[in-house]
Design a protein around this motif. Structure first.
Motif, PDB file in Angstrom:
ATOM      1  N   VAL A  58       6.512 -12.786   7.761  1.00 50.61           N
ATOM      2  CA  VAL A  58       5.589 -12.634   6.632  1.00 50.61           C
ATOM      3  C   VAL A  58       5.035 -11.212   6.599  1.00 50.61           C
ATOM      4  N   ASP A  59       4.655 -10.670   7.749  1.00 45.00           N
ATOM      5  CA  ASP A  59       4.117  -9.304   7.787  1.00 45.00           C
ATOM      6  C   ASP A  59       5.137  -8.274   7.311  1.00 45.00           C
ATOM      7  N   LEU A  60       6.378  -8.397   7.750  1.00 50.55           N
ATOM      8  CA  LEU A  60       7.399  -7.452   7.309  1.00 50.55           C
ATOM      9  C   LEU A  60       7.672  -7.570   5.810  1.00 50.55           C
ATOM     10  N   THR A  61       7.697  -8.786   5.317  1.00 49.76           N
ATOM     11  CA  THR A  61       7.960  -9.009   3.891  1.00 49.76           C
ATOM     12  C   THR A  61       6.787  -8.540   3.043  1.00 49.76           C
ATOM     13  N   VAL A  62       5.569  -8.793   3.490  1.00 48.46           N
ATOM     14  CA  VAL A  62       4.390  -8.352   2.740  1.00 48.46           C
ATOM     15  C   VAL A  62       4.293  -6.831   2.746  1.00 48.46           C
ATOM     16  N   ARG A  63       4.735  -6.205   3.802  1.00 50.08           N
ATOM     17  CA  ARG A  63       4.763  -4.736   3.818  1.00 50.08           C
ATOM     18  C   ARG A  63       5.672  -4.218   2.709  1.00 50.08           C
ATOM     19  N   ASP A  64       6.843  -4.822   2.558  1.00 49.10           N
ATOM     20  CA  ASP A  64       7.748  -4.428   1.473  1.00 49.10           C
ATOM     21  C   ASP A  64       7.130  -4.709   0.102  1.00 49.10           C
ATOM     22  N   LEU A  65       6.423  -5.825  -0.010  1.00 49.55           N
ATOM     23  CA  LEU A  65       5.759  -6.173  -1.280  1.00 49.55           C
ATOM     24  C   LEU A  65       4.658  -5.165  -1.590  1.00 49.55           C
ATOM     25  N   ARG A  66       3.876  -4.828  -0.584  1.00 51.20           N
ATOM     26  CA  ARG A  66       2.770  -3.880  -0.760  1.00 51.20           C
ATOM     27  C   ARG A  66       3.269  -2.515  -1.204  1.00 51.20           C
ATOM     28  N   GLY A 137      -1.320  -9.017  -8.333  1.00 50.09           N
ATOM     29  CA  GLY A 137      -2.495  -8.451  -8.982  1.00 50.09           C
ATOM     30  C   GLY A 137      -2.261  -7.026  -9.433  1.00 50.09           C
ATOM     31  N   PRO A 138      -3.260  -6.423 -10.070  1.00 48.65           N
ATOM     32  CA  PRO A 138      -3.139  -5.029 -10.544  1.00 48.65           C
ATOM     33  C   PRO A 138      -3.282  -4.043  -9.385  1.00 48.65           C
ATOM     34  N   GLU A 139      -3.195  -2.771  -9.700  1.00 47.53           N
ATOM     35  CA  GLU A 139      -3.335  -1.715  -8.695  1.00 47.53           C
ATOM     36  C   GLU A 139      -4.689  -1.810  -7.996  1.00 47.53           C
ATOM     37  N   ASN A 182      -2.846  -3.776  -3.194  1.00 50.03           N
ATOM     38  CA  ASN A 182      -1.752  -3.235  -4.004  1.00 50.03           C
ATOM     39  C   ASN A 182      -1.878  -1.706  -4.091  1.00 50.03           C
ATOM     40  N   GLU A 183      -0.803  -1.047  -3.791  1.00 50.61           N
ATOM     41  CA  GLU A 183      -0.758   0.416  -3.864  1.00 50.61           C
ATOM     42  C   GLU A 183      -0.738   0.852  -5.345  1.00 50.61           C
ATOM     43  N   PRO A 184      -1.294   2.013  -5.631  1.00 49.42           N
ATOM     44  CA  PRO A 184      -1.173   2.514  -7.009  1.00 49.42           C
ATOM     45  C   PRO A 184       0.301   2.765  -7.353  1.00 49.42           C
TER      46      PRO A 184
END
Length: 185
Positions: A58-66, A137-139, A182-184
């Motif tokens: 989950v952490d690795l996948t969420v890093r890619d999502l982020r 979500g948004p930025e 979420n990153e800009p």
């Protein structure tokens, strides 16, 4: 007749005084306790390894999502993409795609309301998945990701020794929660 009773009484007294087989009695009393401790320890170790592997995936996948690897996707497609990525990275979870349920919730900034603390998990008996929120979500928005995988035990009797809480469908829930911003774009 009296002779028979006397012989029986002598044998009974000799049997009562005899010490043959005392180790067997101790073994019969102690063995189930030791086996329960051993099997419970093994089961707990396997559950912990599964939990660690799920958390890592989950952490690795969420890093890619982020970092925005998956953008502009339909929530259903994104959900399936994340499940596939998590299941590819999670070692030791059998039937991962069928037993994994993901939740993605935005946490608004003004009052930071957290989602319901109880995680929704797949009900394997009725083949039903609870309705969960899944939207990006948004930025600069705080996001909570929760993954719930329902797993089986190796030794069904260890559930009593470990006092594990069963999920609907005769399994145990491994719940992983993580957050990111979420990153800009």
């Amino acid at each position: 007749m009296i002779d028979w009773i006397g012989r029986f009484g002598r044998r009974l007294r000799a049997f009562r005084r005899g010490e043959r087989g005392t180790a067997s009695v101790e073994f019969v009393i102690i063995f189930p306790v030791l086996m329960t401790v051993f099997l419970s320890s093994f089961e707990l170790a396997v559950l912990m390894v599964r939990d660690v592997m799920l958390e890592r995936a989950v952490d690795l996948t969420v890093r890619d999502l982020r970092l925005g690897r998956w953008t502009n996707e339909d929530p259903a497609v994104l959900n399936q993409t994340l499940k596939d990525e998590i299941c590819d990275r999670a070692v030791g979870l059998e039937n991962c795609n069928d037993s994994l349920l993901l939740e993605l919730v935005a946490v608004p900034k003004p009052n930071w309301p957290l989602p319901d603390p109880s995680a929704g998990c797949v009900d394997r008996v009725n083949n039903v998945s609870p309705v969960v929120t899944f939207q990006d979500g948004p930025e600069n928005e705080m996001m909570i990701v929760r993954a719930c995988a329902v797993v089986d035990t190796f030794f069904p009797s260890t559930e009593f020794a470990l006092m594990l809480q069963q999920q609907a469908g005769d399994g145990y829930a491994l719940v992983v929660t993580t957050g990111y911003v979420n990153e800009p774009r």
